[in-house]
Design an enzyme around this catalytic site. Structure first.
Site, PDB file in Angstrom:
ATOM      1  CE  LYS A 235      14.035 -15.528  12.231  1.00  0.00           C
ATOM      2  NZ  LYS A 235      15.023 -15.348  11.423  1.00  0.00           N
TER       3      LYS A 235
ATOM      4  N   GLY B 296      16.182  -9.304  13.011  1.00  0.00           N
ATOM      5  CA  GLY B 296      16.501 -10.721  12.801  1.00  0.00           C
ATOM      6  C   GLY B 296      15.551 -11.658  13.521  1.00  0.00           C
TER       7      GLY B 296
ATOM      8  N   GLY C 173       8.426  -8.366  10.843  1.00  0.00           N
ATOM      9  CA  GLY C 173       7.581  -8.051   9.684  1.00  0.00           C
ATOM     10  C   GLY C 173       6.932  -9.309   9.127  1.00  0.00           C
ATOM     11  CB  SER C 174       8.281 -12.677   8.343  1.00  0.00           C
ATOM     12  OG  SER C 174       9.306 -12.200   7.507  1.00  0.00           O
TER      13      SER C 174
ATOM     14  CG  ASP D 147      12.545 -15.478   7.781  1.00  0.00           C
ATOM     15  OD1 ASP D 147      13.008 -16.599   7.471  1.00  0.00           O
ATOM     16  OD2 ASP D 147      13.214 -14.581   8.331  1.00  0.00           O
TER      17      ASP D 147
HETATM   18  O1  C5P Z   1      12.788 -13.131   0.980  1.00  0.00           O
HETATM   19  P1  C5P Z   1      13.190 -11.845   1.622  1.00  0.00           P
HETATM   20  O2  C5P Z   1      12.487 -10.649   1.023  1.00  0.00           O
HETATM   21  O3  C5P Z   1      13.054 -11.876   3.106  1.00  0.00           O
HETATM   22  O4  C5P Z   1      14.730 -11.656   1.334  1.00  0.00           O
HETATM   23  C1  C5P Z   1      15.416 -10.439   1.476  1.00  0.00           C
HETATM   24  C2  C5P Z   1      16.751 -10.556   0.763  1.00  0.00           C
HETATM   25  O5  C5P Z   1      17.565 -11.535   1.420  1.00  0.00           O
HETATM   26  C3  C5P Z   1      16.641 -11.052  -0.657  1.00  0.00           C
HETATM   27  O6  C5P Z   1      16.475  -9.977  -1.557  1.00  0.00           O
HETATM   28  C4  C5P Z   1      17.961 -11.732  -0.877  1.00  0.00           C
HETATM   29  O7  C5P Z   1      18.965 -10.790  -1.142  1.00  0.00           O
HETATM   30  C5  C5P Z   1      18.281 -12.311   0.481  1.00  0.00           C
HETATM   31  N1  C5P Z   1      17.905 -13.734   0.628  1.00  0.00           N
HETATM   32  C6  C5P Z   1      18.642 -14.718  -0.004  1.00  0.00           C
HETATM   33  N2  C5P Z   1      18.294 -16.050   0.153  1.00  0.00           N
HETATM   34  C7  C5P Z   1      17.271 -16.408   0.935  1.00  0.00           C
HETATM   35  C8  C5P Z   1      16.509 -15.420   1.619  1.00  0.00           C
HETATM   36  C9  C5P Z   1      16.856 -14.093   1.439  1.00  0.00           C
HETATM   37  O8  C5P Z   1      19.606 -14.412  -0.726  1.00  0.00           O
HETATM   38  N3  C5P Z   1      16.983 -17.692   1.094  1.00  0.00           N
END
Ligand code: C5P
Length: 289
Positions: free
Chosen positions: A10, A99, A103-104, A137
């Site tokens: 993505k 980015g 993984g997602s 994601d």
């Molecule tokens: O959801 P994910 O595990 O991908 O997020 C990784 C880190 O990115 C979270 O621990 C958080 O610090 C940050 N994050 C955030 N707000 C989001 C998505 C991710 O603060 N909407």
């Protein structure tokens, strides 16, 4: 029984951060796009109760700290169905920690694949709910396509598809920790934001150039030190004829959109000479489910 599914990368065509939630997560407003560049995910099931994972990259974890293995565990746990032995092999092509949601996308592919293999008949919405348990994601990666992502990233609204174009993605040699970059954002101090409504209109009128000039990622404004190499990559993409260039997500990959294949190929070759993790691809307009 065995199935092979693709885990497509993505890109964020725009990325805005609206506010910090009490949970620590941030409310986002992002325009997302899917590219043809993908990992192959081969999944088989047999009698047993273990998840076994392998990849073509020796440095990736293969235990349950890998989000693809975690997805398989979550699938059986959340649905409460009898467990199977799940064997997953991932052939990675997407850059790692880049980015582009590699993984997602792998986790989403495991959900789609197990849903088919196990005949569980989950809807896309039900798979998105499972996906959010693993990462912000993952819900988007279940169906892909051009979409507006809000909330943590799980509130998804389909948008008019981005016109088909050529895309060069380039990852510099360093990585950026997502949580670190979020930690640098003070939502009250964001001075420049993407024109998301304008981008949605440009998508409606199928105007690639108007989409490209509206590409903007607020994370670019908090890059520091060697991370600023991202700007050099963006400049190289624009100099080579990209209609727009931007960092995807929390980076460090930057990408450019091209309407001209020769220009895209030229940019790809020039950047690949410096950055081995450079890719030439196209956007993928069809939804995955
Ligand atoms: O959801 P994910 O595990 O991908 O997020 C990784 C880190 O990115 C979270 O621990 C958080 O610090 C940050 N994050 C955030 N707000 C989001 C998505 C991710 O603060 N909407």
């Amino acid at each position: 029984m065995e199935i092979r599914v693709q885990a497509y990368g993505k890109l964020n065509l725009s990325l805005d951060i609206l506010r910090r939630q009490l949970s620590g997560y941030h409310d986002m407003r992002m325009v997302m796009e899917t590219v043809e560049l993908c990992d192959d995910v081969q999944i088989s099931i047999a009698e047993g109760d273990r998840v076994r994972l392998s990849t073509n990259l020796h440095y990736l974890p293969v235990d349950d700290s890998n989000i693809a293995a975690e997805a398989a565990e979550t699938f059986f746990q959340e649905l409460g169905i009898p467990r199977k032995q799940v064997t997953i092999h991932i052939h990675k092509r997407l850059p790692v920690s880049a980015g582009v949601a590699g993984g997602s996308a792998n986790a989403a592919a495991v959900f789609r694949g197990l849903n088919q293999l196990m005949g569980t008949g989950l809807s896309a919405e039900e798979m998105r709910r499972l996906g959010l348990l693993l990462g912000s994601d993952v819900p988007y990666c279940i169906s892909g396509g051009t979409a507006l992502a809000e909330g943590r990233g799980e509130v998804l609204t389909p948008l008019c598809p981005l016109p088909l174009c050529h895309i060069v993605i380039c990852k510099p040699r360093f990585s950026i920790r997502t949580a670190d970059l979020f930690g640098r954002i003070d939502c009250t101090k964001i001075r420049h934001r993407p024109d998301t409504a304008g981008m949605v209109d440009a998508l409606k009128s199928e105007n690639l150039g108007q989409v490209a000039v509206r590409m903007y990622n607020v994370f670019e404004d908090v890059l520091d030190g060697k991370q600023k190499e991202v700007f050099a990559i963006k400049t190289a993409l624009l100099d080579a004829g990209a209609l727009g260039a931007m960092m995807s997500g929390t980076g460090p990959s930057a990408f450019g959109l091209f309407d001209d294949e020769q220009a895209a190929r030229g940019a790809y070759e020039r950047l690949r000479a410096v950055y081995p993790e450079t890719y030439l691809t196209r956007n993928r307009r069809e939804l995955l489910v």
